[in-house]
Scaffold this motif. Structure first.
Motif, PDB file in Angstrom:
ATOM      1  N   LYS A  70      -7.931  -8.770   1.852  1.00 46.91           N
ATOM      2  CA  LYS A  70      -7.809  -8.812   3.321  1.00 46.91           C
ATOM      3  C   LYS A  70      -9.128  -8.363   3.975  1.00 46.91           C
ATOM      4  O   LYS A  70      -9.602  -8.982   4.920  1.00 46.91           O
ATOM      5  CB  LYS A  70      -6.652  -7.916   3.767  1.00 46.91           C
ATOM      6  N   GLU A  71      -9.727  -7.286   3.467  1.00 50.48           N
ATOM      7  CA  GLU A  71     -11.004  -6.798   4.014  1.00 50.48           C
ATOM      8  C   GLU A  71     -12.124  -7.816   3.794  1.00 50.48           C
ATOM      9  O   GLU A  71     -12.948  -8.038   4.674  1.00 50.48           O
ATOM     10  CB  GLU A  71     -11.390  -5.456   3.380  1.00 50.48           C
ATOM     11  N   ILE A  72     -12.140  -8.437   2.604  1.00 50.14           N
ATOM     12  CA  ILE A  72     -13.180  -9.428   2.288  1.00 50.14           C
ATOM     13  C   ILE A  72     -13.066 -10.614   3.254  1.00 50.14           C
ATOM     14  O   ILE A  72     -14.060 -11.054   3.840  1.00 50.14           O
ATOM     15  CB  ILE A  72     -13.072  -9.912   0.821  1.00 50.14           C
ATOM     16  N   ILE A  73     -11.833 -11.111   3.431  1.00 50.05           N
ATOM     17  CA  ILE A  73     -11.613 -12.258   4.323  1.00 50.05           C
ATOM     18  C   ILE A  73     -11.960 -11.894   5.764  1.00 50.05           C
ATOM     19  O   ILE A  73     -12.624 -12.659   6.467  1.00 50.05           O
ATOM     20  CB  ILE A  73     -10.160 -12.778   4.208  1.00 50.05           C
ATOM     21  N   THR A  74     -11.552 -10.704   6.196  1.00 49.00           N
ATOM     22  CA  THR A  74     -11.850 -10.270   7.566  1.00 49.00           C
ATOM     23  C   THR A  74     -13.352 -10.149   7.773  1.00 49.00           C
ATOM     24  O   THR A  74     -13.901 -10.642   8.764  1.00 49.00           O
ATOM     25  CB  THR A  74     -11.153  -8.936   7.892  1.00 49.00           C
ATOM     26  N   ALA A  75     -14.057  -9.489   6.833  1.00 42.32           N
ATOM     27  CA  ALA A  75     -15.517  -9.337   6.931  1.00 42.32           C
ATOM     28  C   ALA A  75     -16.186 -10.710   6.957  1.00 42.32           C
ATOM     29  O   ALA A  75     -17.097 -10.957   7.757  1.00 42.32           O
ATOM     30  CB  ALA A  75     -16.057  -8.506   5.771  1.00 42.32           C
TER      31      ALA A  75
ATOM     32  N   SER B 186     -21.021  -2.012  12.333  1.00 47.72           N
ATOM     33  CA  SER B 186     -19.675  -1.664  12.798  1.00 47.72           C
ATOM     34  C   SER B 186     -18.628  -1.925  11.708  1.00 47.72           C
ATOM     35  O   SER B 186     -17.665  -1.174  11.586  1.00 47.72           O
ATOM     36  CB  SER B 186     -19.325  -2.399  14.089  1.00 47.72           C
ATOM     37  N   LEU B 187     -18.810  -2.972  10.885  1.00 45.56           N
ATOM     38  CA  LEU B 187     -17.892  -3.221   9.770  1.00 45.56           C
ATOM     39  C   LEU B 187     -17.944  -2.078   8.760  1.00 45.56           C
ATOM     40  O   LEU B 187     -16.925  -1.706   8.180  1.00 45.56           O
ATOM     41  CB  LEU B 187     -18.237  -4.537   9.061  1.00 45.56           C
ATOM     42  N   ARG B 188     -19.141  -1.538   8.584  1.00 47.29           N
ATOM     43  CA  ARG B 188     -19.315  -0.457   7.603  1.00 47.29           C
ATOM     44  C   ARG B 188     -18.470   0.767   7.959  1.00 47.29           C
ATOM     45  O   ARG B 188     -18.020   1.500   7.070  1.00 47.29           O
ATOM     46  CB  ARG B 188     -20.788  -0.073   7.516  1.00 47.29           C
ATOM     47  N   SER B 189     -18.237   0.988   9.241  1.00 47.32           N
ATOM     48  CA  SER B 189     -17.438   2.144   9.641  1.00 47.32           C
ATOM     49  C   SER B 189     -15.942   1.910   9.396  1.00 47.32           C
ATOM     50  O   SER B 189     -15.164   2.854   9.399  1.00 47.32           O
ATOM     51  CB  SER B 189     -17.678   2.482  11.111  1.00 47.32           C
ATOM     52  N   GLU B 190     -15.548   0.656   9.156  1.00 47.10           N
ATOM     53  CA  GLU B 190     -14.132   0.348   8.973  1.00 47.10           C
ATOM     54  C   GLU B 190     -13.755  -0.064   7.552  1.00 47.10           C
ATOM     55  O   GLU B 190     -12.638   0.186   7.114  1.00 47.10           O
ATOM     56  CB  GLU B 190     -13.717  -0.800   9.913  1.00 47.10           C
ATOM     57  N   PHE B 191     -14.668  -0.755   6.839  1.00 44.88           N
ATOM     58  CA  PHE B 191     -14.337  -1.348   5.542  1.00 44.88           C
ATOM     59  C   PHE B 191     -15.143  -0.726   4.409  1.00 44.88           C
ATOM     60  O   PHE B 191     -16.196  -0.134   4.630  1.00 44.88           O
ATOM     61  CB  PHE B 191     -14.616  -2.855   5.546  1.00 44.88           C
ATOM     62  N   TYR B 192     -14.633  -0.936   3.169  1.00 48.49           N
ATOM     63  CA  TYR B 192     -15.395  -0.526   1.990  1.00 48.49           C
ATOM     64  C   TYR B 192     -16.605  -1.439   1.846  1.00 48.49           C
ATOM     65  O   TYR B 192     -16.523  -2.647   2.084  1.00 48.49           O
ATOM     66  CB  TYR B 192     -14.536  -0.600   0.723  1.00 48.49           C
ATOM     67  N   ILE B 193     -17.710  -0.840   1.418  1.00 48.12           N
ATOM     68  CA  ILE B 193     -18.985  -1.559   1.385  1.00 48.12           C
ATOM     69  C   ILE B 193     -18.958  -2.766   0.450  1.00 48.12           C
ATOM     70  O   ILE B 193     -19.539  -3.801   0.751  1.00 48.12           O
ATOM     71  CB  ILE B 193     -20.145  -0.573   1.049  1.00 48.12           C
ATOM     72  N   GLU B 194     -18.239  -2.671  -0.688  1.00 47.42           N
ATOM     73  CA  GLU B 194     -18.205  -3.803  -1.634  1.00 47.42           C
ATOM     74  C   GLU B 194     -17.494  -5.019  -1.028  1.00 47.42           C
ATOM     75  O   GLU B 194     -17.863  -6.158  -1.305  1.00 47.42           O
ATOM     76  CB  GLU B 194     -17.570  -3.415  -2.980  1.00 47.42           C
ATOM     77  N   ASN B 195     -16.517  -4.780  -0.178  1.00 48.47           N
ATOM     78  CA  ASN B 195     -15.825  -5.889   0.494  1.00 48.47           C
ATOM     79  C   ASN B 195     -16.730  -6.564   1.520  1.00 48.47           C
ATOM     80  O   ASN B 195     -16.705  -7.790   1.675  1.00 48.47           O
ATOM     81  CB  ASN B 195     -14.537  -5.393   1.161  1.00 48.47           C
ATOM     82  N   ILE B 196     -17.534  -5.762   2.209  1.00 44.41           N
ATOM     83  CA  ILE B 196     -18.488  -6.319   3.187  1.00 44.41           C
ATOM     84  C   ILE B 196     -19.542  -7.153   2.459  1.00 44.41           C
ATOM     85  O   ILE B 196     -19.896  -8.251   2.904  1.00 44.41           O
ATOM     86  CB  ILE B 196     -19.159  -5.201   4.020  1.00 44.41           C
ATOM     87  N   ILE B 197     -20.033  -6.638   1.325  1.00 49.57           N
ATOM     88  CA  ILE B 197     -21.044  -7.372   0.547  1.00 49.57           C
ATOM     89  C   ILE B 197     -20.498  -8.726   0.102  1.00 49.57           C
ATOM     90  O   ILE B 197     -21.186  -9.751   0.205  1.00 49.57           O
ATOM     91  CB  ILE B 197     -21.532  -6.539  -0.664  1.00 49.57           C
ATOM     92  N   LEU B 198     -19.239  -8.754  -0.360  1.00 45.32           N
ATOM     93  CA  LEU B 198     -18.633 -10.028  -0.753  1.00 45.32           C
ATOM     94  C   LEU B 198     -18.499 -10.967   0.452  1.00 45.32           C
ATOM     95  O   LEU B 198     -18.719 -12.174   0.334  1.00 45.32           O
ATOM     96  CB  LEU B 198     -17.272  -9.808  -1.420  1.00 45.32           C
ATOM     97  N   GLY B 199     -18.158 -10.407   1.614  1.00 42.53           N
ATOM     98  CA  GLY B 199     -18.089 -11.200   2.839  1.00 42.53           C
ATOM     99  C   GLY B 199     -19.442 -11.804   3.181  1.00 42.53           C
ATOM    100  O   GLY B 199     -19.538 -12.975   3.581  1.00 42.53           O
ATOM    101  N   VAL B 200     -20.512 -11.013   3.004  1.00 40.99           N
ATOM    102  CA  VAL B 200     -21.883 -11.495   3.245  1.00 40.99           C
ATOM    103  C   VAL B 200     -22.227 -12.618   2.263  1.00 40.99           C
ATOM    104  O   VAL B 200     -22.742 -13.666   2.656  1.00 40.99           O
ATOM    105  CB  VAL B 200     -22.915 -10.343   3.134  1.00 40.99           C
ATOM    106  N   LEU B 201     -21.921 -12.409   0.968  1.00 40.28           N
ATOM    107  CA  LEU B 201     -22.250 -13.403  -0.056  1.00 40.28           C
ATOM    108  C   LEU B 201     -21.513 -14.723   0.189  1.00 40.28           C
ATOM    109  O   LEU B 201     -22.096 -15.799   0.011  1.00 40.28           O
ATOM    110  CB  LEU B 201     -21.943 -12.863  -1.459  1.00 40.28           C
ATOM    111  N   LEU B 202     -20.256 -14.652   0.598  1.00 34.74           N
ATOM    112  CA  LEU B 202     -19.505 -15.875   0.920  1.00 34.74           C
ATOM    113  C   LEU B 202     -20.157 -16.609   2.093  1.00 34.74           C
ATOM    114  O   LEU B 202     -20.254 -17.839   2.096  1.00 34.74           O
ATOM    115  CB  LEU B 202     -18.042 -15.540   1.246  1.00 34.74           C
TER     116      LEU B 202
END
Length: 193
Positions: free
Chosen positions: A6-11, A126-142
């Protein structure tokens, strides 16, 4: 590791909306006409690296040079504003000194500020304050994968919709980009005062 679909998709979705690579197609096509060839791999990788580095070092880096996130976003909003004016009015504000090469164009203005611009970089903070960093990184890579596909197929997209289609999309997305620039400016200027 705290992977959460859910975090990956949201990011991914938040960044996709802010980066707006589909909306940038007219700019990509214009850039390709000016410099000949855009290095899709290089632009995608540089944008991805910029976003991931900024995710880790952004706030600290801005603090070191004495700039807060809001000032950074306001400065970026001016760049987006002028790019939008070029799109809407069909004028060239960015003075091309003739030294623009496909390598230069792949970095500026494509990788930065269009893809990894103030909007996406401040969104990452702002995402960093809400989500785990690995999920944000995957969101960036996608997003980097989608960016690469769009950059690689921009010539085919141009052929499919034709010059009139490009002109219409360019003006429409110019207005949208202008609105994003104004919103970015308005939101962040309030925080400065």
């Amino acid at each position: 590791m705290n992977f959460d679909i859910k975090e990956i998709i949201t990011a991914f979705m938040v960044l996709f909306a802010v980066i707006d690579i589909i909306g940038n197609i007219p700019i990509i096509i214009d850039l390709r006409k000016k410099v000949g060839h855009i290095q899709s791999e290089k632009a995608s990788i540089i944008a991805g690296v910029l976003m991931i580095v900024f995710l880790f070092l952004g706030k600290s880096l801005l603090n070191v040079i004495g700039v807060d996130v809001n000032s950074f976003a306001v400065a970026g909003s001016f760049i987006l504003f002028f790019i939008a004016l070029e799109m809407i009015l069909g004028i060239t504000l960015y003075k091309d000194d003739g030294s623009s090469s496909p390598i230069t164009a792949s970095v500026f203005p494509l990788a930065f500020p269009l893809i990894a611009g103030p909007g996406s970089l401040t969104t990452l903070l702002s995402l960093r304050s809400e989500f785990y960093i690995e999920n944000i990184i995957l969101g960036v890579l996608l997003n980097v994968i989608v960016i690469y596909i769009v950059l690689k197929t921009s010539a085919k997209i141009e052929r499919m919709i034709g010059q009139n289609g490009i002109n219409i999309i360019r003006k429409v997305f110019g207005v949208i980009l202008l609105a994003i620039a104004v919103k970015l400016f308005a939101t962040n200027i309030k925080e400065l005062f």
